[in-house]
Motif scaffolding. Structure first.
Motif, PDB file in Angstrom:
ATOM      1  N   LEU A   1       3.137  11.024  10.690  1.00 51.32           N
ATOM      2  CA  LEU A   1       3.715   9.718  10.377  1.00 51.32           C
ATOM      3  C   LEU A   1       2.955   9.037   9.241  1.00 51.32           C
ATOM      4  CD1 LEU A   1       4.517   8.441  13.965  1.00 51.32           C
ATOM      5  CD2 LEU A   1       6.147   8.464  12.080  1.00 51.32           C
ATOM      6  N   VAL A   2       1.635   9.057   9.311  1.00 49.53           N
ATOM      7  CA  VAL A   2       0.816   8.394   8.288  1.00 49.53           C
ATOM      8  C   VAL A   2       0.993   9.065   6.925  1.00 49.53           C
ATOM      9  CG1 VAL A   2      -1.566   7.951   7.552  1.00 49.53           C
ATOM     10  CG2 VAL A   2      -0.886   7.482   9.907  1.00 49.53           C
ATOM     11  N   GLU A   3       0.956  10.385   6.902  1.00 49.22           N
ATOM     12  CA  GLU A   3       1.094  11.109   5.631  1.00 49.22           C
ATOM     13  C   GLU A   3       2.484  10.921   5.027  1.00 49.22           C
ATOM     14  OE1 GLU A   3       0.067  15.111   6.599  1.00 49.22           O
ATOM     15  OE2 GLU A   3      -2.001  14.582   7.135  1.00 49.22           O
ATOM     16  N   SER A   4       3.502  10.907   5.870  1.00 46.52           N
ATOM     17  CA  SER A   4       4.866  10.725   5.371  1.00 46.52           C
ATOM     18  C   SER A   4       5.081   9.305   4.868  1.00 46.52           C
ATOM     19  CB  SER A   4       5.881  11.047   6.475  1.00 46.52           C
ATOM     20  OG  SER A   4       5.810  12.406   6.845  1.00 46.52           O
ATOM     21  N   TYR A   5       4.464   8.347   5.538  1.00 45.52           N
ATOM     22  CA  TYR A   5       4.622   6.931   5.181  1.00 45.52           C
ATOM     23  C   TYR A   5       3.908   6.609   3.869  1.00 45.52           C
ATOM     24  CZ  TYR A   5       4.082   1.828   5.601  1.00 45.52           C
ATOM     25  OH  TYR A   5       4.084   0.468   5.363  1.00 45.52           O
ATOM     26  N   PHE A   6       2.610   6.874   3.802  1.00 42.08           N
ATOM     27  CA  PHE A   6       1.857   6.532   2.593  1.00 42.08           C
ATOM     28  C   PHE A   6       2.129   7.514   1.450  1.00 42.08           C
ATOM     29  CE2 PHE A   6      -0.921   4.224   5.661  1.00 42.08           C
ATOM     30  CZ  PHE A   6      -0.839   2.974   5.069  1.00 42.08           C
ATOM     31  N   GLY A   7       2.555   8.729   1.789  1.00 41.35           N
ATOM     32  CA  GLY A   7       2.872   9.715   0.760  1.00 41.35           C
ATOM     33  C   GLY A   7       4.304   9.642   0.289  1.00 41.35           C
TER      34      GLY A   7
ATOM     35  N   PHE B   1      11.898   3.947  -6.901  1.00 45.41           N
ATOM     36  CA  PHE B   1      10.863   3.246  -6.154  1.00 45.41           C
ATOM     37  C   PHE B   1      10.837   3.801  -4.734  1.00 45.41           C
ATOM     38  CE2 PHE B   1      11.473   0.272  -9.560  1.00 45.41           C
ATOM     39  CZ  PHE B   1      10.229  -0.312  -9.739  1.00 45.41           C
ATOM     40  N   TYR B   2       9.646   3.829  -4.170  1.00 49.72           N
ATOM     41  CA  TYR B   2       9.471   4.264  -2.791  1.00 49.72           C
ATOM     42  C   TYR B   2       8.683   3.187  -2.058  1.00 49.72           C
ATOM     43  CZ  TYR B   2      10.492   8.861  -4.832  1.00 49.72           C
ATOM     44  OH  TYR B   2      11.060   9.906  -5.510  1.00 49.72           O
ATOM     45  N   CYS B   3       9.035   2.986  -0.818  1.00 51.07           N
ATOM     46  CA  CYS B   3       8.261   2.080   0.025  1.00 51.07           C
ATOM     47  C   CYS B   3       8.313   2.650   1.438  1.00 51.07           C
ATOM     48  CB  CYS B   3       8.834   0.668  -0.014  1.00 51.07           C
ATOM     49  SG  CYS B   3       7.716  -0.583   0.668  1.00 51.07           S
ATOM     50  N   GLY B   4       7.179   3.156   1.908  1.00 46.55           N
ATOM     51  CA  GLY B   4       7.162   3.801   3.212  1.00 46.55           C
ATOM     52  C   GLY B   4       8.043   5.036   3.225  1.00 46.55           C
ATOM     53  N   PHE B   5       8.990   5.075   4.154  1.00 47.79           N
ATOM     54  CA  PHE B   5       9.881   6.233   4.300  1.00 47.79           C
ATOM     55  C   PHE B   5      11.144   6.111   3.447  1.00 47.79           C
ATOM     56  CE2 PHE B   5       7.680   5.645   8.409  1.00 47.79           C
ATOM     57  CZ  PHE B   5       7.034   6.863   8.517  1.00 47.79           C
ATOM     58  N   THR B   6      11.267   5.023   2.697  1.00 43.27           N
ATOM     59  CA  THR B   6      12.505   4.732   1.969  1.00 43.27           C
ATOM     60  C   THR B   6      12.363   4.999   0.474  1.00 43.27           C
ATOM     61  OG1 THR B   6      13.223   3.069   3.571  1.00 43.27           O
ATOM     62  CG2 THR B   6      14.134   2.898   1.363  1.00 43.27           C
ATOM     63  N   LYS B   7      13.424   5.544  -0.095  1.00 41.16           N
ATOM     64  CA  LYS B   7      13.516   5.734  -1.543  1.00 41.16           C
ATOM     65  C   LYS B   7      14.733   4.971  -2.047  1.00 41.16           C
ATOM     66  CE  LYS B   7      14.610   9.279  -5.021  1.00 41.16           C
ATOM     67  NZ  LYS B   7      14.933  10.720  -5.239  1.00 41.16           N
TER      68      LYS B   7
ATOM     69  N   ALA C   1       0.821  -1.214   0.000  1.00 42.87           N
ATOM     70  CA  ALA C   1       0.000   0.000   0.000  1.00 42.87           C
ATOM     71  C   ALA C   1       0.854   1.263   0.000  1.00 42.87           C
ATOM     72  CB  ALA C   1      -0.931  -0.001   1.214  1.00 42.87           C
ATOM     73  N   SER C   2       2.079   1.162   0.531  1.00 43.02           N
ATOM     74  CA  SER C   2       2.945   2.346   0.615  1.00 43.02           C
ATOM     75  C   SER C   2       3.982   2.382  -0.497  1.00 43.02           C
ATOM     76  CB  SER C   2       3.669   2.372   1.971  1.00 43.02           C
ATOM     77  OG  SER C   2       4.714   1.416   2.007  1.00 43.02           O
ATOM     78  N   ARG C   3       3.855   1.492  -1.455  1.00 46.06           N
ATOM     79  CA  ARG C   3       4.830   1.409  -2.547  1.00 46.06           C
ATOM     80  C   ARG C   3       4.440   2.354  -3.680  1.00 46.06           C
ATOM     81  NH1 ARG C   3       4.260  -0.919  -8.150  1.00 46.06           N
ATOM     82  NH2 ARG C   3       6.270  -1.848  -8.664  1.00 46.06           N
TER      83      ARG C   3
END
Length: 355
Positions: free
Chosen positions: A223-229, A162-168, A153-155
């Motif tokens: 946290l939620v906005e940064s994670y999913f965004g 590619f992004y997944c959560g807080f990682t690029k 969901a966060s990809r």
């Protein structure tokens, strides 16, 4: 002036020139970036079918459309994802693939963000579906599955990134490497899906505790906005810098969270976790002092803040539950002792004020 607020920014809507959109900063108007423009355009599109629904996304993917449990999990995730990131979620559902293993691989589930594939033991899906019928639910397996679905969901894919959560990734910048933080947030969401006090059995116990402490400091929405965004740690650092204005400190905190995550498998004496928790306590103490001095929180709210933070601490005496030797984690005992020193100091101040 007509406007709506998106991600804490004012979006001005010009209805006199064919419905145009601008971003306002310092009383000046600027064009939106591509992502903002597409999202705003969808909001004001008159076609009722413009937004992809969760159901249609699931039904378009034959590999998952007949798995009732996954549908329930997707519904939970949809409720937790910010509106501006739901389209990305729906697109990921359409292309998601499940690779089933017929034998035990010692890996209940794993997510491949590059290819949008979840690898999972087929027996685990059958086991969950059967347990739903009998009421004897396998909590661990359920959390494992929704953990990987939350990763999905966060990809996000943008050109070659590619992004997944807080990682690029790929990225040459250390600030883009936040796998530990991502795993902690992913596990927190997965556990919340089952309303379970499962934290102490989680393989991501350290990361889960650190994310819970951060949640206490900066709030869930950030946290939620940064994670999913897929915004990385920028907004988290901004909020921490409001508590203690030290950019180097907040940057070091997130590097240590990542370092601790990468070093967990080494099973050697290390002080990363102790340092992370001690730094988070710096922010906790500063926030507590500010809230008390400004009377911004009620007594009950402050007590809840303390209670929540206490329950978010990494406890050395619980590490054996995840097969970790507490003697390897230097500084954790001291950081726990420091928490109670901070609380006792707060209580003494309160008592002196009431005398």
């Amino acid at each position: 002036m007509n406007y709506i607020v998106l991600n804490n920014e004012k979006i001005v809507i010009d209805i006199e020139n064919g419905l145009s959109f601008y971003k306002e900063k310092n009383n000046k108007l600027y064009p939106l970036n591509e992502k903002e423009f597409l999202y705003i355009k969808k909001l004001f599109n008159r076609d009722d079918n413009y937004f992809e629904s969760l159901e249609s996304s699931i039904n378009s993917n034959k590999s998952i459309s007949n798995i009732s449990l996954i549908k329930v999990m997707f519904e939970f995730l949809e409720q937790n994802i910010p509106e501006e990131d739901k389209d990305n979620f729906y697109e990921n559902i359409k292309t998601l693939k499940l690779n089933f293993h017929d034998v035990d691989t010692n890996l209940a589930a794993r997510y491949d963000a590059y290819n949008n594939i979840i690898e999972i033991e087929k027996d685990k899906i059958d086991e969950i579906n059967q347990s739903l019928k009998t009421g004897n639910f396998d909590l661990q397996t359920g959390i494992n599955l929704i953990h990987e679905l939350t990763h999905m969901a966060s990809r996000r894919k943008e050109e070659n990134n590619f992004y997944c959560g807080f990682t690029k990734y790929p990225s040459a910048y250390e600030s883009d490497k936040n796998d530990g933080l991502t795993e902690g947030m992913t596990e927190l969401i997965a556990i919340n899906a089952f309303q379970s006090n499962h934290k102490y059995m989680s393989p991501y116990y350290f990361e889960l505790c650190f994310v819970n402490q951060l949640l206490n400091l900066v709030g869930r929405p950030i946290l939620v906005e940064s994670y999913f965004g897929n915004k990385g740690i920028k907004d988290l650092e901004i909020q921490l810098n409001k508590i203690i204005p030290d950019k180097d400190k907040s940057n070091l905190l997130f590097r240590l969270i990542e370092l601790n995550f990468q070093a967990l498998k080494l099973r050697r004496p290390q002080n990363f976790a102790g340092r992370v928790q001690d730094m988070l306590l710096d922010y906790f103490e500063a926030k507590l002092e500010y809230l008390i001095s400004t009377k911004e929180y009620t007594k009950e709210q402050i007590e809840y803040l303390i209670y929540y933070f206490e329950n978010s601490l990494v406890k050395p005496e619980l590490l054996h539950l995840i097969n970790k030797d507490p003697d390897n984690y230097i500084g954790l005992i001291e950081s726990n002792e420091r928490f109670y020193e901070i609380v006792n100091k707060h209580n003494k101040l309160n008592r002196s004020k009431t005398l």
